[in-house]
Motif scaffolding. Structure first.
Motif, PDB file in Angstrom:
ATOM      1  N   LYS A  56     -53.980  34.812 -61.726  1.00 42.35           N
ATOM      2  CA  LYS A  56     -55.406  34.892 -62.041  1.00 42.35           C
ATOM      3  C   LYS A  56     -55.791  36.304 -62.488  1.00 42.35           C
ATOM      4  N   GLN A  57     -55.254  37.318 -61.810  1.00 44.35           N
ATOM      5  CA  GLN A  57     -55.566  38.703 -62.161  1.00 44.35           C
ATOM      6  C   GLN A  57     -54.969  39.085 -63.508  1.00 44.35           C
ATOM      7  N   LEU A  58     -53.760  38.583 -63.797  1.00 43.70           N
ATOM      8  CA  LEU A  58     -53.077  38.951 -65.031  1.00 43.70           C
ATOM      9  C   LEU A  58     -53.671  38.254 -66.239  1.00 43.70           C
ATOM     10  N   MET A  59     -54.098  37.004 -66.066  1.00 43.16           N
ATOM     11  CA  MET A  59     -54.612  36.226 -67.188  1.00 43.16           C
ATOM     12  C   MET A  59     -56.103  36.436 -67.431  1.00 43.16           C
ATOM     13  N   LEU A  60     -56.760  37.227 -66.584  1.00 40.15           N
ATOM     14  CA  LEU A  60     -58.209  37.401 -66.702  1.00 40.15           C
ATOM     15  C   LEU A  60     -58.625  37.992 -68.047  1.00 40.15           C
ATOM     16  N   PRO A  61     -57.977  39.080 -68.548  1.00 38.60           N
ATOM     17  CA  PRO A  61     -58.435  39.639 -69.833  1.00 38.60           C
ATOM     18  C   PRO A  61     -57.933  38.880 -71.054  1.00 38.60           C
ATOM     19  N   LEU A  62     -57.051  37.889 -70.874  1.00 36.26           N
ATOM     20  CA  LEU A  62     -56.493  37.168 -72.010  1.00 36.26           C
ATOM     21  C   LEU A  62     -57.358  35.957 -72.349  1.00 36.26           C
ATOM     22  N   ASN A  63     -57.297  35.546 -73.602  1.00 39.44           N
ATOM     23  CA  ASN A  63     -58.020  34.342 -73.991  1.00 39.44           C
ATOM     24  C   ASN A  63     -57.199  33.098 -73.646  1.00 39.44           C
ATOM     25  N   LYS A  65     -55.449  31.035 -75.417  1.00 38.07           N
ATOM     26  CA  LYS A  65     -54.118  30.905 -76.022  1.00 38.07           C
ATOM     27  C   LYS A  65     -53.065  31.683 -75.246  1.00 38.07           C
ATOM     28  N   GLY A  66     -53.464  32.815 -74.671  1.00 38.03           N
ATOM     29  CA  GLY A  66     -52.514  33.618 -73.925  1.00 38.03           C
ATOM     30  C   GLY A  66     -52.167  33.070 -72.562  1.00 38.03           C
ATOM     31  N   HIS A  67     -52.938  32.077 -72.069  1.00 44.10           N
ATOM     32  CA  HIS A  67     -52.677  31.514 -70.748  1.00 44.10           C
ATOM     33  C   HIS A  67     -51.397  30.685 -70.717  1.00 44.10           C
ATOM     34  N   LYS A  68     -50.855  30.344 -71.890  1.00 46.55           N
ATOM     35  CA  LYS A  68     -49.587  29.619 -71.920  1.00 46.55           C
ATOM     36  C   LYS A  68     -48.439  30.468 -71.385  1.00 46.55           C
ATOM     37  N   TRP A  69     -48.641  31.779 -71.354  1.00 46.47           N
ATOM     38  CA  TRP A  69     -47.598  32.690 -70.896  1.00 46.47           C
ATOM     39  C   TRP A  69     -47.631  32.897 -69.383  1.00 46.47           C
ATOM     40  N   ALA A  70     -48.533  32.251 -68.687  1.00 42.42           N
ATOM     41  CA  ALA A  70     -48.708  32.518 -67.253  1.00 42.42           C
ATOM     42  C   ALA A  70     -47.429  32.242 -66.467  1.00 42.42           C
ATOM     43  N   LEU A  71     -46.783  31.110 -66.712  1.00 42.87           N
ATOM     44  CA  LEU A  71     -45.582  30.752 -65.960  1.00 42.87           C
ATOM     45  C   LEU A  71     -44.441  31.716 -66.254  1.00 42.87           C
ATOM     46  N   SER A  72     -44.262  32.078 -67.525  1.00 44.08           N
ATOM     47  CA  SER A  72     -43.160  32.984 -67.888  1.00 44.08           C
ATOM     48  C   SER A  72     -43.354  34.364 -67.274  1.00 44.08           C
ATOM     49  N   LEU A  73     -44.567  34.906 -67.375  1.00 39.38           N
ATOM     50  CA  LEU A  73     -44.817  36.246 -66.845  1.00 39.38           C
ATOM     51  C   LEU A  73     -44.752  36.270 -65.319  1.00 39.38           C
ATOM     52  N   ALA A  74     -45.280  35.235 -64.661  1.00 34.99           N
ATOM     53  CA  ALA A  74     -45.221  35.193 -63.194  1.00 34.99           C
ATOM     54  C   ALA A  74     -43.781  35.062 -62.708  1.00 34.99           C
ATOM     55  N   VAL A 114     -45.181  39.944 -80.836  1.00 34.20           N
ATOM     56  CA  VAL A 114     -45.400  40.382 -82.226  1.00 34.20           C
ATOM     57  C   VAL A 114     -45.401  39.189 -83.171  1.00 34.20           C
ATOM     58  N   LEU A 115     -44.456  38.277 -82.993  1.00 37.75           N
ATOM     59  CA  LEU A 115     -44.383  37.106 -83.884  1.00 37.75           C
ATOM     60  C   LEU A 115     -45.588  36.185 -83.693  1.00 37.75           C
ATOM     61  N   ILE A 116     -46.068  36.074 -82.463  1.00 37.73           N
ATOM     62  CA  ILE A 116     -47.269  35.258 -82.224  1.00 37.73           C
ATOM     63  C   ILE A 116     -48.473  35.871 -82.942  1.00 37.73           C
ATOM     64  N   GLY A 117     -48.585  37.211 -82.882  1.00 41.10           N
ATOM     65  CA  GLY A 117     -49.687  37.861 -83.585  1.00 41.10           C
ATOM     66  C   GLY A 117     -49.599  37.693 -85.086  1.00 41.10           C
ATOM     67  N   LEU A 118     -48.387  37.796 -85.642  1.00 40.59           N
ATOM     68  CA  LEU A 118     -48.231  37.632 -87.090  1.00 40.59           C
ATOM     69  C   LEU A 118     -48.475  36.196 -87.527  1.00 40.59           C
ATOM     70  N   ARG A 119     -48.220  35.235 -86.641  1.00 42.42           N
ATOM     71  CA  ARG A 119     -48.429  33.834 -87.011  1.00 42.42           C
ATOM     72  C   ARG A 119     -49.888  33.418 -86.863  1.00 42.42           C
ATOM     73  N   ASN A 120     -50.506  33.810 -85.762  1.00 38.40           N
ATOM     74  CA  ASN A 120     -51.868  33.340 -85.480  1.00 38.40           C
ATOM     75  C   ASN A 120     -52.932  34.160 -86.195  1.00 38.40           C
ATOM     76  N   GLN A 121     -52.805  35.485 -86.183  1.00 38.27           N
ATOM     77  CA  GLN A 121     -53.800  36.356 -86.813  1.00 38.27           C
ATOM     78  C   GLN A 121     -53.086  37.505 -87.531  1.00 38.27           C
ATOM     79  N   PRO A 122     -52.502  37.224 -88.691  1.00 41.71           N
ATOM     80  CA  PRO A 122     -51.728  38.266 -89.388  1.00 41.71           C
ATOM     81  C   PRO A 122     -52.560  39.464 -89.799  1.00 41.71           C
ATOM     82  N   THR A 123     -53.810  39.246 -90.190  1.00 41.14           N
ATOM     83  CA  THR A 123     -54.654  40.364 -90.619  1.00 41.14           C
ATOM     84  C   THR A 123     -54.926  41.324 -89.468  1.00 41.14           C
ATOM     85  N   ALA A 124     -55.282  40.780 -88.320  1.00 43.01           N
ATOM     86  CA  ALA A 124     -55.551  41.632 -87.154  1.00 43.01           C
ATOM     87  C   ALA A 124     -54.286  42.310 -86.648  1.00 43.01           C
TER      88      ALA A 124
END
Length: 227
Positions: A56-63, A65-74, A114-124
């Motif tokens: 909960k603390q780690l995923m708080l600042p993420l949107n 889409k980033g919550h899919k990483w919760a299991l891997s990071l934990a 990096v690849l997720i950023g280039l795929r989802n929002q390449p401009t940003a």
């Protein structure tokens, strides 16, 4: 003498077979599996509470889409904490003192962000290489600097974890050697040195947990930039 101090960081072998894979699998055996009963035991309840609070603390600042990483990071967080703490026990080996292993954990996770950023929002994602409002003359230099800083991130992740654990283990071994040498010569000094060794061991327990948390926190920050 210098070589003997660093022998503790060499991967142990038995009949020529490296045992680093066995050392990496031991933490997985220490955690209980959930049961079919209505109420879990204290250890399973404590583990579930810790994982829920941490996630909960780690995923708080993420949107979302980033919550899919919760299991891997934990899972990676628990894995790193357990290996770091097991390495403080006598006659054990710490796999996270090996730079190759830490880079093997850092590079794939960093590359995935990096690849997720280039795929989802390449401009940003590409916009991070050039801050807004940069003078025209500084644009090529800043792009080069930001690109280098981007590719240096996984190296910094691996080196930070390796250096902190290696330095702590070296200090513990040096001070413990000093205790054994001073004990027959100056017992009072040896006792004070042993007290320092005890405090350093407590510090290393904290460092083992903090460094695992910092590793995951930086990965979550990289993920936050690209989601």
């Amino acid at each position: 003498m210098n070589l003997s101090l660093f022998d503790q960081f060499m991967s142990p072998t038995m009949m020529g077979i490296p045992l680093i894979l066995l050392a990496m699998s031991i933490p997985l055996l220490l955690f209980p599996t959930p049961t079919n009963r209505w109420l879990n035991n204290r250890l399973t309840t404590l583990q579930t509470w810790f994982l829920s609070v941490f996630t909960k603390q780690l995923m708080l600042p993420l949107n979302i889409k980033g919550h899919k990483w919760a299991l891997s990071l934990a899972s990676l967080m628990v894995f790193l904490i357990t290996m770091n703490l097991l390495g403080l026990l006598p006659y054990t080996f710490t796999p996270t003192t090996q730079l190759s292993m830490n880079l093997g954990l850092a590079v794939p996770f960093w590359l995935a962000t990096v690849l997720i950023g280039l795929r989802n929002q390449p401009t940003a994602a590409l916009g991070h290489l050039l801050p807004e409002g940069t003078p025209t003359l500084l644009i090529p230099i800043l792009i080069i600097i930001e690109t280098i800083s981007l590719f240096i991130r996984p190296l910094a992740l691996g080196v930070r974890l390796t250096a902190n654990l290696t330095a702590g283990h070296l200090l513990i071994q040096l001070i413990s050697t000093a205790v054994f040498v001073l004990l027959p010569l100056m017992p009072v000094t040896a006792i004070f040195t042993a007290m320092v060794l005890f405090l350093l061991t407590l510090l290393e327990i904290a460092v083992a947990m903090i460094q695992a948390y910092v590793f995951i926190l930086l990965l979550s920050l990289y993920l936050q930039e690209n989601t």
